[in-house]
Design an enzyme around this catalytic site. Structure first.
Site, PDB file in Angstrom:
ATOM      1  N   HIS A   1      -9.300  15.430   1.505  1.00 41.15           N
ATOM      2  CA  HIS A   1      -9.509  14.069   1.998  1.00 41.15           C
ATOM      3  C   HIS A   1      -9.133  13.850   3.457  1.00 41.15           C
ATOM      4  CE1 HIS A   1      -9.810   9.773   2.042  1.00 41.15           C
ATOM      5  NE2 HIS A   1      -8.509   9.574   2.126  1.00 41.15           N
TER       6      HIS A   1
ATOM      7  N   HIS B   1      -7.059  14.074  -2.130  1.00 38.53           N
ATOM      8  CA  HIS B   1      -7.133  12.796  -2.837  1.00 38.53           C
ATOM      9  C   HIS B   1      -7.313  13.104  -4.323  1.00 38.53           C
ATOM     10  CE1 HIS B   1      -8.638   8.839  -4.008  1.00 38.53           C
ATOM     11  NE2 HIS B   1      -8.387   8.381  -2.797  1.00 38.53           N
TER      12      HIS B   1
ATOM     13  N   GLN C   1      -4.412  16.688   3.030  1.00 38.69           N
ATOM     14  CA  GLN C   1      -4.174  15.784   1.908  1.00 38.69           C
ATOM     15  C   GLN C   1      -5.353  15.833   0.936  1.00 38.69           C
ATOM     16  OE1 GLN C   1      -3.952  11.404   2.603  1.00 38.69           O
ATOM     17  NE2 GLN C   1      -1.913  11.623   1.752  1.00 38.69           N
TER      18      GLN C   1
ATOM     19  N   GLU D   1      -8.434   4.475  -5.133  1.00 41.03           N
ATOM     20  CA  GLU D   1      -7.182   4.489  -5.898  1.00 41.03           C
ATOM     21  C   GLU D   1      -6.816   3.102  -6.404  1.00 41.03           C
ATOM     22  OE1 GLU D   1      -4.429   8.012  -4.459  1.00 41.03           O
ATOM     23  OE2 GLU D   1      -5.237   6.894  -2.781  1.00 41.03           O
TER      24      GLU D   1
ATOM     25  N   PHE E   1       0.856  -1.173   0.000  1.00 37.78           N
ATOM     26  CA  PHE E   1       0.000   0.000   0.000  1.00 37.78           C
ATOM     27  C   PHE E   1       0.896   1.227   0.000  1.00 37.78           C
ATOM     28  CE2 PHE E   1      -3.865   2.184   1.995  1.00 37.78           C
ATOM     29  CZ  PHE E   1      -4.674   1.939   0.903  1.00 37.78           C
TER      30      PHE E   1
ATOM     31  N   LEU F   1     -15.210   9.547  -3.092  1.00 40.37           N
ATOM     32  CA  LEU F   1     -13.974   8.963  -3.610  1.00 40.37           C
ATOM     33  C   LEU F   1     -14.204   7.853  -4.619  1.00 40.37           C
ATOM     34  CD1 LEU F   1     -11.556   8.632  -0.565  1.00 40.37           C
ATOM     35  CD2 LEU F   1     -11.855  10.532  -2.151  1.00 40.37           C
TER      36      LEU F   1
ATOM     37  N   ARG G   1       0.121  10.140  -4.021  1.00 38.72           N
ATOM     38  CA  ARG G   1      -1.143  10.862  -3.978  1.00 38.72           C
ATOM     39  C   ARG G   1      -0.963  12.363  -4.201  1.00 38.72           C
ATOM     40  NH1 ARG G   1      -5.009   9.431   0.975  1.00 38.72           N
ATOM     41  NH2 ARG G   1      -5.343   7.593  -0.296  1.00 38.72           N
TER      42      ARG G   1
ATOM     43  N   ARG H   1       0.463  11.846   4.255  1.00 39.51           N
ATOM     44  CA  ARG H   1       0.113  10.673   5.055  1.00 39.51           C
ATOM     45  C   ARG H   1       0.411   9.390   4.293  1.00 39.51           C
ATOM     46  NH1 ARG H   1      -4.742   7.587   5.586  1.00 39.51           N
ATOM     47  NH2 ARG H   1      -5.728   8.909   4.034  1.00 39.51           N
TER      48      ARG H   1
END
Length: 576
Positions: A351, A238, A236, A255, A122, A252, A286, A386
């Site tokens: 986000h 997204h 952040q 991703e 991830f 969202l 991101r 993050r």
């Protein structure tokens, strides 16, 4: 008007019933400490339930060489060195215990054939360390925590809006609020208060947060109690939020869609990521993908609705149905769009609040005696970017730690001093809003504020825009003095919206003023007039009120961790 007010006494009050708040409440109940929890929306529908990807811990079930030290190094590097190394060490070193706690509560993690917890790649992780439950990990965590809280008979009140944390001489003694349906007031007396009420991403027009959540409540409650805000400018964005329909703007698109081979194209059909990260393309980080999409739109290469295209239609239908079922279903429901045949129109969306209430790294105390903050309400772990999957484990680790410290604080309290004046002010604040019959509509001012933040402090900022944003915000604040608040047969939502607006205005001011001071580009914070990273600004910015921004030094990264910090390839991994 007759006002009903219920008085409640408890040792520890938890404000917010998402993952962090529930984990803290569970720990307190297991220790036999009197605890009470309040949430402004249903406990099963807290923001935690939307988290899809997974939860991080260096369990080494898939990659035996993984360690908490490497997890810490990855987190610090991805933070652009703005994360607090002490906070990072605590979370990564105790992450395995957080996973074990969830297992003990009955969390249904995905597992390998031999029973090991499955872990996947991830984002910018060196190894596979993200545990998961399908693409609904947050929802399963929330269900697991709700069930455990029920087993322990933790008293939880849904639909209660907390308007004020009560203090006397820099020490908490409770909180005040009202029921959003009935208008009933609550005066809760408590030795300690744990603030777990989320971040401030709803102050932007496009956000992955739902209506009426993450409006900056934690910021306002903490500041008015005597706390401070750290790094509010670090938000952040997204890369892939929906634009249409308007009532779902910002929803969202996982991703995983890019991770499975989705392609980003501008209005001319170009795969524009070749201009920004030719090596990683759509699998870039991101912050870079969000900046690339923003730049395409800003420079006139965007779609009709001001977005870009995310296309998975070239993938086999079977792959889409098996690997992206949630995305397929969401687009079908919201837009009647078949993603196996047509591209998705997306734009960057606010986000996650990486900054938040100032807290001590070791116990997340706020500097106000007896007041703690955790989760997206707090700051220290994420810095300027993050690491995907870190937010959920933060809740498990610090939920327990904060509960333990709050219990110690409550047990050691010799006496609780209260203030009739503070209670009177809390009552008067609600009374004043209910009595206001001004010309200004709350929702209209919320829209104006969100438009300002989107235009002036979105993915890319500059001095001129931020200064104009502060002028526009001052106008909104002035208009807030003439609000019309009208509860009706459906309940007291209009009153809740007025408090949301007060919180959002404070959070917006903190964000704009800190963004002006951070004259550099670092991670999620892009200043077009200061495009380079400034080593002198490797500091946290602490906001304590209008015009008050101070620089705070960050502890040095331990040598054993800095030695492990390196560029991590995202090839073959799910992006953050």
């Amino acid at each position: 008007m007759t006002v009903t007010e219920q008085q409640i006494s408890t040792s520890v009050l938890v404000i917010g019933t998402g993952g962090g708040g529930l984990r803290a409440a569970i720990e307190l109940a297991e220790q036999g400490v009197d605890v009470f929890a309040l949430g402004k929306r249903s406990r099963g529908d807290a923001h935690t339930s939307l988290a899809a990807g997974g939860i991080n811990a260096a369990l080494a079930t898939m990659d035996p060489e993984d360690t908490w030290q490497q997890h810490a190094a990855d987190t610090l590097r991805e933070s652009y060195l703005l994360a607090n190394p002490v906070t990072v060490q605590i979370v990564t070193e105790q992450a395995a215990r957080g996973i074990a706690d969830l297992e003990r509560y009955g969390m249904p993690f995905a597992r390998e054939a031999d029973g090991r917890i499955s872990q996947r790649f991830f984002g910018a992780h060196t190894y596979r360390r993200t545990a998961f439950a399908g693409d609904y990990t947050g929802l399963e965590i929330q269900r697991t925590l709700v069930n455990r809280a029920l087993q322990l008979n933790v008293p939880i009140l849904d639909t209660v809006y907390v308007t004020r944390i009560l203090t006397k001489d820099n020490r908490v003694f409770g909180a005040y609020g009202f029921d959003q349906v009935t208008g009933k007031r609550y005066l809760i007396r408590a030795d300690a208060v744990i603030l777990a009420a989320g971040g401030h991403t709803r102050i932007w027009r496009h956000t992955s947060s739902r209506r009426d959540e993450n409006t900056g409540d934690s910021f306002r409650l903490a500041v008015e109690a005597g706390g401070r805000i750290r790094d509010p400018e670090l938000v952040q964005f997204h890369p892939s939020g929906l634009i249409e329909p308007e009532n779902a703007a910002g929803t969202l698109v996982s991703e995983a869609a890019r991770g499975e081979g989705g392609q980003l194209r501008n209005a001319s059909g170009e795969r524009f990521m070749a201009r920004y990260d030719a090596e990683r393309m759509e699998l870039s980080t991101r912050d870079r993908v969000a900046l690339a999409a923003y730049t395409e739109i800003k420079e006139g290469r965007g779609t009709a609705h001001g977005g870009v295209w995310l296309d998975v239609s070239h993938l086999p239908r079977e792959t889409i149905m098996r690997r992206l079922p949630r995305v397929y279903q969401t687009l079908l429901e919201l837009q009647m769009l078949d993603i196996t045949k047509e591209p998705i129109e997306i734009a960057p969306t606010a986000h996650y609040s990486m900054g938040g209430v100032w807290v001590r790294p070791e116990d997340h105390g706020t500097g106000v005696d007896g007041l703690y903050a955790i989760g997206e309400a707090a700051s220290g772990l994420h810095g300027a970017n993050r690491l995907g999957g870190n937010s959920l484990i933060e809740l498990m680790v610090f939920g327990r730690i904060v509960a333990e410290d709050a219990a110690r604080y409550s047990n050691g309290l010799q006496r609780q001093e209260r203030s009739a004046e503070a209670v009177g002010e809390a009552r008067a604040e609600i009374d004043g809003l209910l009595a206001s019959d001004g010309e200004e509509n709350v929702r209209a001012l919320q829209r104006a504020l969100r438009n300002t933040m989107t235009t002036r402090a979105g993915v890319v900022r500059d001095e001129e825009g931020l200064t104009a944003g502060l002028d526009e915000l001052s106008e909104v604040e002035q208009r807030m003095g003439d609000l019309g608040v009208h509860p009706d047969i459906a309940g007291f939502q209009d009153l809740a919206h007025a408090f949301d607006l007060k919180a959002s205005a404070l959070a917006s001011r903190a964000t704009l003023e800190a963004a002006l001071v951070r004259r550099e580009t670092r991670g999620c914070h892009n200043r077009s007039d200061y495009p380079e990273l400034d080593e002198k600004l490797q500091v946290n910015l602490v906001w304590s009120g209008p015009g008050q921004v101070e620089q705070e030094e960050i502890p040095a990264v331990p040598a054993e961790l800095s030695a492990l910090m390196r560029e991590v390839s995202s090839e073959g991994k799910l992006v953050e």
